[in-house]
Design an enzyme around this catalytic site. Structure first.
Site, PDB file in Angstrom:
ATOM      1  N   ARG A 192      -2.525  60.674  84.388  1.00 32.07           N
ATOM      2  CA  ARG A 192      -1.369  60.595  83.487  1.00 32.07           C
ATOM      3  C   ARG A 192      -0.123  61.178  84.147  1.00 32.07           C
ATOM      4  O   ARG A 192       0.998  60.914  83.728  1.00 32.07           O
ATOM      5  CB  ARG A 192      -1.675  61.367  82.191  1.00 32.07           C
ATOM      6  CG  ARG A 192      -2.676  60.673  81.287  1.00 32.07           C
ATOM      7  CD  ARG A 192      -3.289  61.637  80.279  1.00 32.07           C
ATOM      8  NE  ARG A 192      -4.291  62.488  80.901  1.00 32.07           N
ATOM      9  CZ  ARG A 192      -4.245  63.829  80.910  1.00 32.07           C
ATOM     10  NH1 ARG A 192      -3.261  64.464  80.304  1.00 32.07           N
ATOM     11  NH2 ARG A 192      -5.202  64.522  81.497  1.00 32.07           N
ATOM     12  N   VAL A 231      -7.473  67.864  76.659  1.00 29.89           N
ATOM     13  CA  VAL A 231      -6.664  67.323  77.754  1.00 29.89           C
ATOM     14  C   VAL A 231      -5.270  67.062  77.208  1.00 29.89           C
ATOM     15  O   VAL A 231      -5.117  66.581  76.096  1.00 29.89           O
ATOM     16  CB  VAL A 231      -7.264  66.031  78.357  1.00 29.89           C
ATOM     17  CG1 VAL A 231      -8.535  66.340  79.105  1.00 29.89           C
ATOM     18  CG2 VAL A 231      -7.535  64.996  77.286  1.00 29.89           C
ATOM     19  N   CYS A 232      -4.249  67.394  77.995  1.00 27.37           N
ATOM     20  CA  CYS A 232      -2.888  67.410  77.442  1.00 27.37           C
ATOM     21  C   CYS A 232      -1.855  67.027  78.496  1.00 27.37           C
ATOM     22  O   CYS A 232      -2.142  66.976  79.687  1.00 27.37           O
ATOM     23  CB  CYS A 232      -2.532  68.803  76.929  1.00 27.37           C
ATOM     24  SG  CYS A 232      -3.801  69.597  75.940  1.00 27.37           S
ATOM     25  N   THR A 233      -0.616  66.806  78.019  1.00 25.44           N
ATOM     26  CA  THR A 233       0.544  66.673  78.892  1.00 25.44           C
ATOM     27  C   THR A 233       1.647  67.555  78.330  1.00 25.44           C
ATOM     28  O   THR A 233       1.995  67.442  77.151  1.00 25.44           O
ATOM     29  CB  THR A 233       1.041  65.220  78.964  1.00 25.44           C
ATOM     30  OG1 THR A 233       0.002  64.383  79.460  1.00 25.44           O
ATOM     31  CG2 THR A 233       2.261  65.115  79.873  1.00 25.44           C
ATOM     32  N   ASN A 270      -3.603  68.069  83.527  1.00 26.10           N
ATOM     33  CA  ASN A 270      -4.805  68.917  83.567  1.00 26.10           C
ATOM     34  C   ASN A 270      -5.345  69.074  84.980  1.00 26.10           C
ATOM     35  O   ASN A 270      -6.555  69.222  85.175  1.00 26.10           O
ATOM     36  CB  ASN A 270      -5.895  68.339  82.653  1.00 26.10           C
ATOM     37  CG  ASN A 270      -5.448  68.240  81.213  1.00 26.10           C
ATOM     38  OD1 ASN A 270      -4.972  67.197  80.777  1.00 26.10           O
ATOM     39  ND2 ASN A 270      -5.564  69.330  80.468  1.00 26.10           N
TER      40      ASN A 270
END
Length: 394
Positions: A332, A142-144, A319
């Protein structure tokens, strides 16, 4: 039905309740929007290694794998433990790939086949497990990612890479076991041919694919996981049965090696069938040249979302599909957008974007690193990230 993905999403609600109760937090989380976080301490800067593409595949990773051998072994041991804790289809696929590892690596495209063999030789890790290590990031990341342009039209591309969800929550230390093991394995890589840089990337040592990279003067690329029922496990089964599909990390690596422009990179990322769905965040070298490519496993259904459609001066992906709301326990995106708007276009630059990515819950217990790139200068820098308590689990 992709049982492991369904299990993951339902578990997210349960774990959210437990973690929120223990930390006194409840979703949706409020944005923090910190300032003054750049420069971090020098001890958090990630070391760079050269990968010589002129060498035979089996020799390219020898120095990295030798230095990071124990870190790779620690990560794999933890992966194995927690995937078997999941049970079900996930454990069965792990067992199958582990068992058939030598046969599977034989059908991988070159140079990845030889590179994985070389890492196995240097580390002494079974080749099936090195193969598993090189596909695991497509399933549990999971990322930004953010691309923003300053008032002069200069593009900056940055990302947090969060990894380790559901892999050993330590209630005493309030950390994820895999996340803690991954940080020591993070490396910056300078892929060279003829002594000249072809591209640079941020990798976990032993992983030959690409999640974060820059082709100096041409384009930048990050990958974020996309959660769908037609996920990585179904893609793996499809690959075993039909031979169709390309590993995401191999596609992005090929893109970084072969594409000579933003448009060529975009074509490669949108026209190849994959094992798992993904978001590709791609930026070029001119004002406004940035997009999020939302991919299914198949080529059909690809969506390209441009910076000008996202608001003009930046585009942001976590995501979730940009046309859908994120899960309320994993939002987020809203806090990150709030911090970007507070930053304003005048504040865009390495320090400003680092501050946004250092703001909770964009920064969370899963965050392993923040990478910052500026394509025209061919600049990339990577910092280990930690989220002191009170901090959100993801």
């Amino acid at each position: 039905m992709d049982i492991p993905v369904v299990f993951t999403l339902s578990s997210l609600y349960i774990l959210a309740i437990l973690c929120c109760c223990s930390q006194g937090q409840s979703p949706p989380y409020e944005a923090e929007c910190v300032e003054g976080k750049y420069l971090p301490p020098s001890s958090r800067r990630v070391k760079e290694y050269v990968v010589n593409l002129d060498l035979p595949g089996k020799e390219r990773w020898k120095h990295v794998a030798t230095e990071k051998k124990q870190e790779i072994k620690n990560i794999l041991a933890a992966f194995k433990k927690y995937i078997y804790d999941f049970g079900g289809i996930a454990a069965e696929i792990w067992y199958l790939i582990d068992l058939l590892g030598p046969a599977i690596v034989d059908v991988l495209p070159q140079p990845f086949q030889d590179e994985i063999r070389g890492i196995s030789d240097v580390t002494g890790i079974e080749i099936g497990e090195v193969t598993l290590y090189n596909i695991f990031y497509e399933i549990f990341t999971v990322c930004t990612s953010i691309v923003a342009q300053d008032s002069n039209g200069t593009l900056y591309h940055a990302r947090n890479l969060d990894f380790g969800l559901f892999m050993g929550w330590d209630p005493k230390n309030r950390t994820w076991v895999i996340t803690e093991l991954l940080r020591p394995a993070i490396v910056n890589l300078d892929f060279q041919r003829g002594g000249k840089t072809v591209f640079k990337s941020v990798n976990y040592a032993g992983y030959v694919g690409i999640l974060t990279a820059i082709s100096p003067g041409k384009f930048t690329l990050t990958m974020n996981e996309r959660f769908t029922l037609d996920g990585g496990y179904i893609g793996i089964i499809d690959l075993i049965l039909t031979g169709k599909g390309t590993w995401m990390g191999f596609l992005t690596r090929a893109t970084m090696e072969k594409a000579q422009s933003f448009e060529e990179a975009k074509t490669m990322l949108t026209s190849t069938q994959m094992i798992a769905p993904a978001y590709f965040i791609l930026a070029g070298n001119t004002s406004g040249q940035a997009c999020v490519i939302t991919r299914n496993r198949e080529v059909n259904g690809t969506d390209t979302w441009w910076m000008k459609e996202a608001g003009g001066w930046y585009i942001l992906e976590t995501n979730y599909d940009h046309w859908s709301k994120p899960l309320f326990v994993d939002d987020r995106r809203t806090p990150a957008n709030k911090c970007m708007k507070k930053l304003t276009q005048k504040g865009v630059g390495i320090p400003g974007i680092f501050n946004v990515l250092s703001s909770r819950p964009v920064l969370n217990k899963l965050t392993t690193y923040t990478a910052l790139m500026q394509v025209n200068q061919g600049h990339i820098e990577t910092w280990l990230q930690y989220c002191p308590d009170p901090c959100f689990p993801w």
